[in-house]
Design a protein around this motif. Structure first.
Motif, PDB file in Angstrom:
ATOM      1  N   ASN A  51      25.747  11.227 -25.766  1.00 52.54           N
ATOM      2  CA  ASN A  51      26.344  12.452 -24.961  1.00 52.54           C
ATOM      3  C   ASN A  51      26.346  11.099 -23.545  1.00 52.54           C
ATOM      4  O   ASN A  51      26.171   9.945 -23.712  1.00 52.54           O
ATOM      5  CB  ASN A  51      24.396  12.530 -24.550  1.00 52.54           C
TER       6      ASN A  51
ATOM      7  N   PHE B  99      36.292   9.607 -23.561  1.00 59.71           N
ATOM      8  CA  PHE B  99      36.136  11.603 -24.292  1.00 59.71           C
ATOM      9  C   PHE B  99      37.730  12.242 -24.997  1.00 59.71           C
ATOM     10  O   PHE B  99      37.470  12.868 -25.828  1.00 59.71           O
ATOM     11  CB  PHE B  99      35.173  12.226 -23.589  1.00 59.71           C
TER      12      PHE B  99
ATOM     13  N   THR C 218      32.557  21.408 -28.546  1.00 58.40           N
ATOM     14  CA  THR C 218      31.745  20.781 -28.270  1.00 58.40           C
ATOM     15  C   THR C 218      31.203  21.328 -26.451  1.00 58.40           C
ATOM     16  O   THR C 218      30.551  20.148 -25.530  1.00 58.40           O
ATOM     17  CB  THR C 218      32.305  19.279 -27.634  1.00 58.40           C
TER      18      THR C 218
ATOM     19  N   ASP D 241      29.305  14.413 -31.240  1.00 59.81           N
ATOM     20  CA  ASP D 241      29.287  14.279 -30.170  1.00 59.81           C
ATOM     21  C   ASP D 241      28.061  15.333 -31.174  1.00 59.81           C
ATOM     22  O   ASP D 241      28.299  15.807 -32.260  1.00 59.81           O
ATOM     23  CB  ASP D 241      30.520  15.664 -29.562  1.00 59.81           C
TER      24      ASP D 241
END
Length: 496
Positions: A452, A353, A19, A407
């Motif tokens: 995002n 995250f 990612t 992602d």
């Protein structure tokens, strides 16, 4: 031999949920035969830990739990969420890692965790943290008031800047001035929502600098200005329609409630001044470091806890940390104070995250397994149509809808490979398919807060300024009502 190592690196990058630019560079960097074979074999061995074809769909439950927690807990227990969201993310990570260790062994679980932490998460959060710190040191001074005309102009400027300095950089640069300009308005939620649509997502479509999926394509052979040439018209259409819709909505809200509350906003003063201007130089250096990591490929490196690290990526990440430190040291305290700079938004993104990076790994692996994996029906749906040609519209929606919950960078990589994986062919004979994959990954990251990373950062900053942002499903209502019709029209115009 080197080609085999490169293939192993690409497989590892996609199978382990790449990612960020660190993993992207690994996926495409040439290596010498001896070192490449060793590194490639080492990574390939760990790829076996996450053999997507052998994984049950049940392994996706912790990731689903992570998403549901983000969606529901803030609504049902707001105070609890704000005190313990980091613990909740850690709990879902353990809910995946502990059973995985029992099923595949502790060494396999540690290898997975180390790769997610060192190879994926740390470079990701270093880049975001550097952008947040540097852009947070730029303060716009002046009598800027949030009238419909000014708000629309700022959103248009942000959409243009997003392709030049990245969606995260443009969002962090402009969100605070926009919030200050609209502080006196009764209705300002829609301003932030459209800011996420345009600046944090749609505007980043024209260059590999704009959004990580396009940088991944650049590292895999897509020419730098290919997206500019083939996606300029679709981007103008989507951004143009969104700006028109925003102006109409903002003007209606202005006439209905805000014009009388803030009459001074009718005559906008444009004699603005900037504080912390040196941070623009730091932003340019940041962009140069990211590009360097994709262009300079010495083909050597070392391993940390079994995770291969290439020198260009280590140099990039060290440089990003140094730039952030320089920004903190050189920017005046007044500029940051006037900007309302605080660490809470980036801390929230970092904790949430971290959980997403760990729990998403099996989902990406199952997608990467193609028709042999648990998501075979989805893979079959985007395969060649009966006439033998790829269905660009299906690629657009499949890439986009998955990018809104996963992602968007690894999702781009999955469908890039499903479409053939050869950049030279996709840029010519498969141009419409490649355009659909690129647009879907970038645009539809706006459908959810987690599509995002800048989305969540903008939301956190807006909430810290007193804006009552919609919850997870409330935001889905906004994106469904506004974005879905625009994307359907774009599908008909450009991808059918």
């Amino acid at each position: 031999m080197a080609r085999d190592a490169r293939a192993a690196l690409a497989l590892a990058a996609s199978g382990f949920c790449c990612t960020n630019a660190h993993a992207f560079a690994q996926a495409s960097a040439p290596v010498n035969a001896q070192a490449g074979a060793h590194v490639g074999a080492h990574i390939a061995a760990h790829v076996g830990v996450l053999d997507g074809a052998a994984l049950s769909a049940l392994w996706a439950l912790p990731f689903a739990g992570m998403l549901l927690s983000i969606a529901f807990v803030p609504l049902l227990a707001t105070a609890f969420w704000h005190r313990h969201f980091g613990k909740i993310a850690a709990a879902w990570s353990l809910a995946f890692l502990a059973p995985f260790a029992l099923a595949h062994g502790s060494s396999a679980a540690f290898a997975l965790f180390a790769h997610a932490l060192i190879g994926e998460y740390l470079p990701f959060i270093v880049l975001l943290g550097a952008l947040y710190t540097i852009a947070g040191g730029i303060c716009v001074y002046g009598d800027l008031r949030g009238s419909p005309r000014v708000n629309t102009a700022m959103l248009a400027l942000g959409a243009v800047l997003a392709s030049a300095m990245g969606t995260t950089g443009a969002a962090m640069l402009l969100i605070r001035p926009l919030l200050r300009a609209n502080e006196g308005r009764r209705h300002n939620v829609h301003v932030v929502v459209f800011f996420i649509f345009l600046v944090a997502n749609a505007g980043g479509l024209l260059t590999p600098l704009g959004d990580p999926p396009l940088f991944l394509g650049f590292l895999n052979g897509v020419s730098f200005f290919w997206t500019t040439k083939h996606l300029a018209l679709p981007m103008l259409f989507v951004c143009g329609v969104l700006l028109l819709v925003f102006y109409a909505l903002d003007a209606w809200c202005w006439r209905r409630a805000d014009a009388a509350r803030a009459p001074a906003a009718a005559s906008v003063e444009w004699n603005l001044a900037l504080g912390g201007k040196a941070n623009f130089v730091l932003l340019a250096a940041l962009v140069a470091l990211v590009l360097m990591s994709g262009v300079w490929r010495p083909g050597t490196g070392f391993a940390i806890a079994g995770v291969p690290v290439q020198w260009q990526n280590l140099l990039r990440d060290a440089g990003l940390v140094a730039l952030a430190v320089v920004s903190l040291t050189c920017t005046s305290k007044r500029a940051r104070a006037d900007n309302g700079f605080e660490w809470a938004p980036i801390v929230e993104v970092a904790k949430l995250f971290a959980g997403i990076f760990v729990t998403i790994a099996p989902v990406i692996a199952m997608l990467r397994a193609g028709e042999a994996g648990a998501f075979a029906p989805l893979v079959a749906l985007v395969n060649a149509a009966p006439d033998g040609r790829a269905n660009a519209a299906t690629y657009f929606w499949a890439t986009g809808l998955l990018s809104s919950f996963l992602d968007n960078a690894p999702t781009y990589l999955v469908f890039f490979n499903l479409a053939g994986g050869e950049a030279a062919t996709l840029m010519t004979h498969g141009a419409r398919t490649l355009a659909a994959i690129s647009a879907g990954a970038v645009w539809m990251g706006a459908l959810t807060y987690i599509g995002n990373a800048p989305n969540f950062m903008v939301k956190a900053i807006a909430q810290s300024r007193g804006v009552r942002m919609p919850g997870f499903f409330g935001y889905l209502g906004w994106s469904g009502a506004v974005l879905m019709p625009v994307f359907l029209a774009a599908t008909w115009l450009f991808f059918t």
